[in-house]
Write a protein that holds these residues in place. Structure first.
Motif, PDB file in Angstrom:
ATOM      1  N   SER A   1       1.013  -1.511   0.065  1.00 36.19           N
ATOM      2  CA  SER A   1      -0.005   0.048   0.199  1.00 36.19           C
ATOM      3  C   SER A   1       1.116   1.131  -0.248  1.00 36.19           C
ATOM      4  N   GLY A   2       0.622   2.088  -0.617  1.00 35.74           N
ATOM      5  CA  GLY A   2       0.901   3.453  -0.969  1.00 35.74           C
ATOM      6  C   GLY A   2       1.277   3.999   0.590  1.00 35.74           C
ATOM      7  N   PHE A   3       0.196   4.191   1.070  1.00 30.71           N
ATOM      8  CA  PHE A   3       0.545   4.407   3.208  1.00 30.71           C
ATOM      9  C   PHE A   3       1.299   3.607   3.645  1.00 30.71           C
ATOM     10  N   ALA A   4       1.683   2.579   3.791  1.00 28.25           N
ATOM     11  CA  ALA A   4       2.313   1.550   4.527  1.00 28.25           C
ATOM     12  C   ALA A   4       3.891   2.151   3.931  1.00 28.25           C
ATOM     13  N   LEU A   5       4.205   2.227   2.278  1.00 31.67           N
ATOM     14  CA  LEU A   5       4.837   2.434   2.868  1.00 31.67           C
ATOM     15  C   LEU A   5       5.646   3.734   2.540  1.00 31.67           C
ATOM     16  N   VAL A   6       4.954   4.521   3.121  1.00 32.02           N
ATOM     17  CA  VAL A   6       5.201   6.201   3.955  1.00 32.02           C
ATOM     18  C   VAL A   6       5.479   5.688   4.855  1.00 32.02           C
ATOM     19  N   PHE A   7       4.346   5.462   5.918  1.00 35.32           N
ATOM     20  CA  PHE A   7       4.886   5.349   7.766  1.00 35.32           C
ATOM     21  C   PHE A   7       6.043   4.604   8.183  1.00 35.32           C
ATOM     22  N   LYS A   8       6.292   3.169   6.870  1.00 37.46           N
ATOM     23  CA  LYS A   8       7.390   2.382   7.512  1.00 37.46           C
ATOM     24  C   LYS A   8       9.339   2.788   7.085  1.00 37.46           C
ATOM     25  N   SER A   9       8.779   4.373   5.895  1.00 36.07           N
ATOM     26  CA  SER A   9      10.724   4.718   5.685  1.00 36.07           C
ATOM     27  C   SER A   9      10.421   6.067   6.421  1.00 36.07           C
ATOM     28  N   ARG A  10      11.568   6.218   7.470  1.00 36.20           N
ATOM     29  CA  ARG A  10      11.411   7.293   7.621  1.00 36.20           C
ATOM     30  C   ARG A  10      11.816   8.572   6.556  1.00 36.20           C
ATOM     31  N   TYR A  11      12.646   7.855   5.726  1.00 39.29           N
ATOM     32  CA  TYR A  11      12.577   8.967   4.788  1.00 39.29           C
ATOM     33  C   TYR A  11      11.547   9.652   3.870  1.00 39.29           C
ATOM     34  N   LEU A  12      10.882   8.845   3.598  1.00 41.39           N
ATOM     35  CA  LEU A  12       9.009   8.504   3.373  1.00 41.39           C
ATOM     36  C   LEU A  12       8.593  10.204   4.255  1.00 41.39           C
ATOM     37  N   ILE A  13       8.809   9.516   5.811  1.00 38.06           N
ATOM     38  CA  ILE A  13       7.617  10.216   7.039  1.00 38.06           C
ATOM     39  C   ILE A  13       8.395  12.013   6.804  1.00 38.06           C
ATOM     40  N   LEU A  14       9.526  11.787   6.556  1.00 37.16           N
ATOM     41  CA  LEU A  14       9.872  13.239   6.851  1.00 37.16           C
ATOM     42  C   LEU A  14      10.142  14.437   5.188  1.00 37.16           C
ATOM     43  N   ILE A  15       9.370  13.164   3.716  1.00 39.46           N
ATOM     44  CA  ILE A  15       9.114  13.951   3.400  1.00 39.46           C
ATOM     45  C   ILE A  15       7.645  14.186   3.056  1.00 39.46           C
ATOM     46  N   ALA A  16       7.163  13.199   4.006  1.00 40.69           N
ATOM     47  CA  ALA A  16       5.146  13.944   3.914  1.00 40.69           C
ATOM     48  C   ALA A  16       5.221  14.840   4.644  1.00 40.69           C
ATOM     49  N   GLY A  17       6.253  14.946   5.565  1.00 34.09           N
ATOM     50  CA  GLY A  17       6.225  16.132   6.685  1.00 34.09           C
ATOM     51  C   GLY A  17       6.350  17.491   6.653  1.00 34.09           C
TER      52      GLY A  17
ATOM     53  N   TRP B  11      12.563  12.380  -4.627  1.00 33.37           N
ATOM     54  CA  TRP B  11      12.307  10.643  -5.205  1.00 33.37           C
ATOM     55  C   TRP B  11      13.466  10.105  -5.662  1.00 33.37           C
ATOM     56  N   LEU B  12      14.589  10.572  -6.630  1.00 33.86           N
ATOM     57  CA  LEU B  12      15.622  10.044  -7.111  1.00 33.86           C
ATOM     58  C   LEU B  12      16.170   8.285  -7.398  1.00 33.86           C
ATOM     59  N   GLN B  13      16.243   8.186  -4.980  1.00 36.43           N
ATOM     60  CA  GLN B  13      16.540   7.219  -4.780  1.00 36.43           C
ATOM     61  C   GLN B  13      15.770   6.834  -4.498  1.00 36.43           C
ATOM     62  N   THR B  14      14.706   6.639  -4.900  1.00 36.66           N
ATOM     63  CA  THR B  14      13.807   5.678  -3.915  1.00 36.66           C
ATOM     64  C   THR B  14      13.224   4.224  -4.622  1.00 36.66           C
ATOM     65  N   THR B  15      13.070   3.277  -4.088  1.00 37.33           N
ATOM     66  CA  THR B  15      12.232   1.906  -4.871  1.00 37.33           C
ATOM     67  C   THR B  15      11.495   2.235  -6.118  1.00 37.33           C
ATOM     68  N   PRO B  16      10.785   1.867  -6.935  1.00 39.45           N
ATOM     69  CA  PRO B  16       9.214   1.956  -8.252  1.00 39.45           C
ATOM     70  C   PRO B  16       9.128   1.415  -7.161  1.00 39.45           C
TER      71      PRO B  16
ATOM     72  N   GLN C 196      19.042  12.401   5.883  1.00 41.83           N
ATOM     73  CA  GLN C 196      18.927  11.392   5.299  1.00 41.83           C
ATOM     74  C   GLN C 196      19.131  11.103   3.849  1.00 41.83           C
ATOM     75  N   TYR C 197      18.590  11.908   2.200  1.00 40.33           N
ATOM     76  CA  TYR C 197      18.858  11.793   1.734  1.00 40.33           C
ATOM     77  C   TYR C 197      20.835  11.309   0.669  1.00 40.33           C
ATOM     78  N   LYS C 198      21.351  12.223   2.187  1.00 38.22           N
ATOM     79  CA  LYS C 198      22.717  11.892   1.821  1.00 38.22           C
ATOM     80  C   LYS C 198      23.157   9.911   2.099  1.00 38.22           C
ATOM     81  N   LEU C 199      22.081  10.219   3.780  1.00 35.46           N
ATOM     82  CA  LEU C 199      22.821   8.842   3.672  1.00 35.46           C
ATOM     83  C   LEU C 199      22.138   7.285   2.691  1.00 35.46           C
ATOM     84  N   GLN C 200      20.953   7.223   2.345  1.00 35.62           N
ATOM     85  CA  GLN C 200      20.698   7.212   1.617  1.00 35.62           C
ATOM     86  C   GLN C 200      21.312   7.262   0.184  1.00 35.62           C
ATOM     87  N   SER C 201      21.846   7.899  -0.612  1.00 34.68           N
ATOM     88  CA  SER C 201      22.620   7.920  -2.085  1.00 34.68           C
ATOM     89  C   SER C 201      24.108   7.497  -1.353  1.00 34.68           C
ATOM     90  N   GLN C 202      24.191   7.049  -0.336  1.00 33.64           N
ATOM     91  CA  GLN C 202      26.209   7.227   0.058  1.00 33.64           C
ATOM     92  C   GLN C 202      25.629   5.226   0.155  1.00 33.64           C
TER      93      GLN C 202
END
Length: 443
Positions: free
Chosen positions: A228-244, A366-371, A432-438
């Motif tokens: 679920s799109g909502f489930a994907l958001v709430f299980k990712s710290r990175y996506l929660i920060l984007i939403a916030g 969103w460049l370094q997120t999953t499909p 978080q963006y830099k951590l995901q990039s690394q």
């Protein structure tokens, strides 16, 4: 997924044309141009429909029904986001794009038929539909762009592609105004917008044909997972920060629009007190016409000439923090005694930065997120969470005016506090963006 290109000499005309505005490397110009035109026609269609929407709902339901429709959009999106996720989990990516675009085009034609038959409450239904159309279709375009380009290439080229959305909006609005002035009906304008969506779809087909390698075709032929799109958001710290971040951005922006409206109205009342024949409505209309014009001009200039250079020299931090810094000045200066004209000038700068620099930053995240995250989670954030920010801002204005008695300086102080929280969230998001990039580079 890293984009591949045909080997084209650095002297081909798309490369030379686009290199004026940013860092385009040999062979990239043609694809950037097609992506530019794709989002250009999408935004042009949307602004034609947006222009049709206003007289339609005001004539069939009034301003009160319009406010109810805006709130109802958030409720409908709670159902739409899981539906989009369900569809994405069953269709290959290329078919998903085709079916969604065709589905919206068919709906527009059906609305045109309902309007010609004078179906009751058509204005309300169309208002809700268009709110979903705008956020969903634009989110889908950028989902595809994020899959088409890898992080390094996307950071260079997204500012250039985004010029298409920046230019398509005012052109669509101007075309709609000209059509209305020429006596073209709302029904015909809906058909024109649906036709532009078919052009948008044809450009998708050209892009897919030009960019797909065997590996890309194999990847894009697989549907997404059932997450679920909502489930994907709430299980990712990175996506929660984007939403916030986007919720805070919209709360500040919508509250700021209320402050601007009050400033303009109070100024008009002040002028009217000294002139018996003063036309308040004409003054407000003239002000907003000029304000929107200069916002559009500044937006296009910033997007075309500054955003790519801001990314080049400061990276994603440059585009992520530009808007909150300018917004902080917009609402802090009145607290320090700045004049109305200074506030209006800084508000113009805030709006144009939002529509250019911040719009690019939102897509680059969103460049370094999953499909799955690019399509499903992005739909959830760009639709429901963005609208949630509008609802929170409306509640803030209601409570502030009806129960607390906040004046304009009080609302400015609230916005300053919200912006400081926004900047903290942006800082953590950048980490978080830099951590995901690394992590991506390590793999």
């Amino acid at each position: 997924m890293q984009q591949t290109h045909e080997t084209i000499s650095s002297g081909n005309w798309p490369d030379r044309l686009i290199r004026i505005f940013g860092d385009v490397r040999p062979g990239e110009g043609r694809m950037v141009l097609m992506m530019f035109l794709n989002v250009y026609f999408l935004l042009m269609a949307y602004y034609i429909l947006k222009t049709v929407r206003e007289p339609l709902i005001l004539a069939t339901g009034g301003a009160e029904l319009k406010s109810y429709a805006a709130a109802f959009q958030a409720i409908v999106l709670v159902a739409y986001v899981p539906f989009y996720g369900w569809l994405a989990g069953r269709l290959p990516r290329q078919k998903l794009l085709v079916y969604v675009v065709l589905g919206f085009a068919v709906c527009i034609v059906l609305f045109a038929g309902a309007l010609s038959m004078k179906v009751p409450y058509i204005g309300f239904a169309f208002y809700v539909f268009l709110g979903i159309f705008s956020v969903s279709m634009i989110a889908q375009f950028w989902s595809y762009a994020n899959e088409l380009y890898n992080r390094d290439t996307g950071e260079r080229l997204f500012p250039l592609i985004a010029v298409g959305s920046t230019a398509g909006g005012p052109v669509g609005a101007a075309v709609a105004g000209w059509l209305y002035g020429s006596g073209v009906s709302s029904v015909t304008m809906m058909h024109i917008a649906a036709s532009l969506l078919l052009v948008h779809l044809a450009l998708y087909a050209l892009i897919m044909h030009s960019s797909s390698t065997r590996t890309a075709i194999e990847q894009e032929s697989k549907p997404l997972t059932n997450s679920s799109g909502f489930a994907l958001v709430f299980k990712s710290r990175y996506l929660i920060l984007i939403a916030g971040l986007l919720v805070l951005l919209n709360v500040v922006n919508t509250t700021g629009e209320y402050i601007l409206s009050r400033v303009v109205l109070d100024y008009a009342v002040e002028l009217a007190a000294g002139k018996a024949d003063f036309d308040t409505e004409a003054f407000i209309g003239k002000f907003y016409g000029q304000f929107f014009f200069w916002v559009n001009v500044a937006t296009i200039v910033i997007q075309a000439l500054l955003v790519s250079r801001l990314v080049k020299f400061f990276g994603i931090a440059g585009v992520l923090f530009a808007l909150p810094i300018i917004a902080l000045g917009t609402y802090a200066l009145p607290l320090l005694g700045a004049s109305v004209m200074v506030f209006i000038a800084t508000k113009l700068a805030e709006n144009s930065t939002d529509y250019s620099v911040m719009n690019t930053a939102k897509q680059m995240l969103w460049l370094q997120t999953t499909p799955d995250e690019k399509y499903k989670a992005k739909q959830a954030i760009d639709t429901f969470f963005v609208r949630a920010g509008d609802v929170i801002a409306a509640a803030l204005v209601f409570v502030g005016t009806q129960f607390i008695g906040l004046d304009l300086l009080g609302f400015s102080a609230v916005n300053v506090a919200m912006i400081l929280i926004w900047m903290v969230v942006a800082h953590r998001l950048l980490q978080q963006y830099k951590l995901q990039s690394q992590a991506s580079n390590d793999h």
